[in-house]
Write an enzyme that holds these catalytic residues in place. Structure first.
Site, short mmCIF file in Angstrom:
data_model
loop_
_atom_site.label_atom_id
_atom_site.label_comp_id
_atom_site.label_asym_id
_atom_site.label_seq_id
_atom_site.Cartn_x
_atom_site.Cartn_y
_atom_site.Cartn_z
N LYS A 51 0.90 -1.30 -0.12
CA LYS A 51 0.01 -0.12 -0.07
C LYS A 51 0.96 1.14 -0.19
O LYS A 51 2.18 1.21 0.30
CB LYS A 51 -0.94 0.03 1.34
CG LYS A 51 0.02 -0.03 2.56
CD LYS A 51 -1.07 -0.36 3.80
CE LYS A 51 -0.41 -0.30 4.97
NZ LYS A 51 -1.16 -0.32 6.13
N TYR A 271 13.10 31.20 7.60
CA TYR A 271 12.22 31.88 8.14
C TYR A 271 12.01 31.96 9.78
O TYR A 271 12.45 31.02 10.54
CB TYR A 271 10.90 31.07 7.78
CG TYR A 271 10.39 31.34 6.26
CD1 TYR A 271 9.93 32.72 5.84
CD2 TYR A 271 10.52 30.19 5.66
CE1 TYR A 271 9.86 32.47 4.16
CE2 TYR A 271 10.04 30.15 4.23
CZ TYR A 271 9.74 31.47 3.67
OH TYR A 271 9.45 31.72 2.42
#
Length: 388
Positions: A51, A271
């Protein structure tokens, strides 16, 4: 075409040169891990859980490699993944662990997918589809033995166990449950779930049973039953924290150096100006960020990640941004790091488990978060180069 018919072919150099980040997948390691799992569960069929795009590695190359190693049964999360797997392996047995989606039974039948039925409603819908098909349709019965997630539980489970007419039209090809705490070998819930599952399995004599995932396999033979469902172990993940990993690593993630610059004492990076230079520092800017699955938690003010660059470790400087990462390369000798070089994010020097621990998460999330911008390369004798 069998994976052994495929030749490893490097991507054109222009493609690699323009790639900001590269993910190299060792398919031979995937095959070796599959064989290792077979040695741990010699009396059981070893399926493959593929998956989430084979845990981020790439569905088609991985399933072909596993098929070449002898894997015949696969588990995916939903029908979309099942359809993609069917295209890659037309003859595979494919189970859908999220069960039977509402109003989708026809699609499951059309693509030969076997739902893991987890409720009376799903059972009713699959029976209706079998009647329309004029034949019995195979499916797994999924019982909840202690996870409180998917699976027949309580009164619903009791009704199915007591009245088999509810399964008319359904070929029960597998009885299954899922361990909640298998990565903690001593957890008492493991034994409680095992006892519950043994009771359920006894009600279906002759029907194959499946209980164990990768770490569940290592709990011992009584957890193996007829079919085991490893996922994380196939991709090199550690079954138990704090113990040696018996599986081979399968991935190496690298990011391109875009710029190298010196900054003066007191200058900040990234930032929020969360990192400040203590003395003159040399910074390298890498072409990777949280959009690529390099978690913001690895910022220097949080978990504090590090990369391998120029023959030594370089810690993250400032915040991880969407597309860029700054690392402190001050200690690396002059000329050892240049624009265009590659920094190791995951690999022989920075393990998958280290990245997960520093990010405050698990290796499963790290692998499945690796973004589409990585240029994926496949190595090993079973590999074919693939475009990401």
């Amino acid at each position: 075409m069998s994976p052994t018919d495929l030749k490893t072919a490097p991507a054109p150099s222009s493609d690699l040169a323009s790639a900001g980040a590269i993910l190299t997948v060792d398919l031979d390691a995937v095959a070796a891990n599959y064989r290792q799992l077979q040695s741990y569960a010699p009396g059981a069929e070893v399926a493959g859980v593929v998956k989430a795009n084979a845990y981020g590695l790439g569905l088609a190359p991985v399933v072909r490699t596993l098929a070449d190693a002898g894997c015949k049964t696969f588990f995916v999360a939903d029908a979309t993944e099942g359809v993609a797997l069917r295209a890659a392996l037309p003859e595979a047995t494919i189970y859908v662990t999220n069960g039977l989606a509402a109003n989708a039974a026809g699609a499951y039948r059309g693509h030969g997918l076997r739902p893991c039925l987890a409720s009376l409603g799903e059972i009713k819908d699959w029976r209706r589809e079998a009647k329309a098909a004029g034949r019995r349709l195979p499916a797994a019965l999924h019982f909840d033995t202690g996870m409180s997630r998917l699976g027949l539980i309580g009164e619903e489970a009791a009704l199915v166990l007591a009245d088999r007419s509810r399964l008319d039209g359904i070929e029960v090809s597998l009885v299954m449950s899922h361990l909640a705490c298998s990565d903690e070998a001593g957890h008492p819930l493991n034994a409680r779930q095992l006892a519950r599952f043994k009771t359920i399995r006894a009600a279906f004599p002759g029907t194959p049973a499946s209980f164990a995932n990768s770490s569940g396999i290592l709990l011992g033979p009584e957890y193996h039953f007829d079919l085991v469902r490893p996922g994380y172990g196939l991709y090199g993940g550690t079954p138990f924290e704090g113990k040696p990993n018996p599986f081979r690593p399968t991935v190496k993630a690298e990011a391109r150096v875009l710029q190298v610059r010196d900054v003066a004492e007191g200058e900040t990076a990234g930032y929020g100006a969360t990192w400040e230079a203590k003395g003159v520092r040399r910074l390298a800017v890498l072409s990777v960020g949280y959009a690529d699955g390099y978690f913001r938690r690895l910022s220097s003010s949080a978990g504090g990640g590090r990369v391998w660059l120029g023959g030594q470790y370089a810690p993250v400087a400032g915040r991880v941004s969407m597309d860029l990462l700054i690392v402190d390369a001050t200690g690396i000798p002059e000329g050892k790091v240049r624009r265009g070089d590659l920094a190791e994010l995951i690999g022989p020097h920075v393990s998958l488990d280290e990245v997960a621990n520093r990010a405050g998460t698990i290796g499963y999330e790290v692998l499945t978060s690796l973004g589409e911008r990585y240029k994926r390369l496949y190595t090993g004798k079973t590999a074919a180069a693939a475009e990401s």
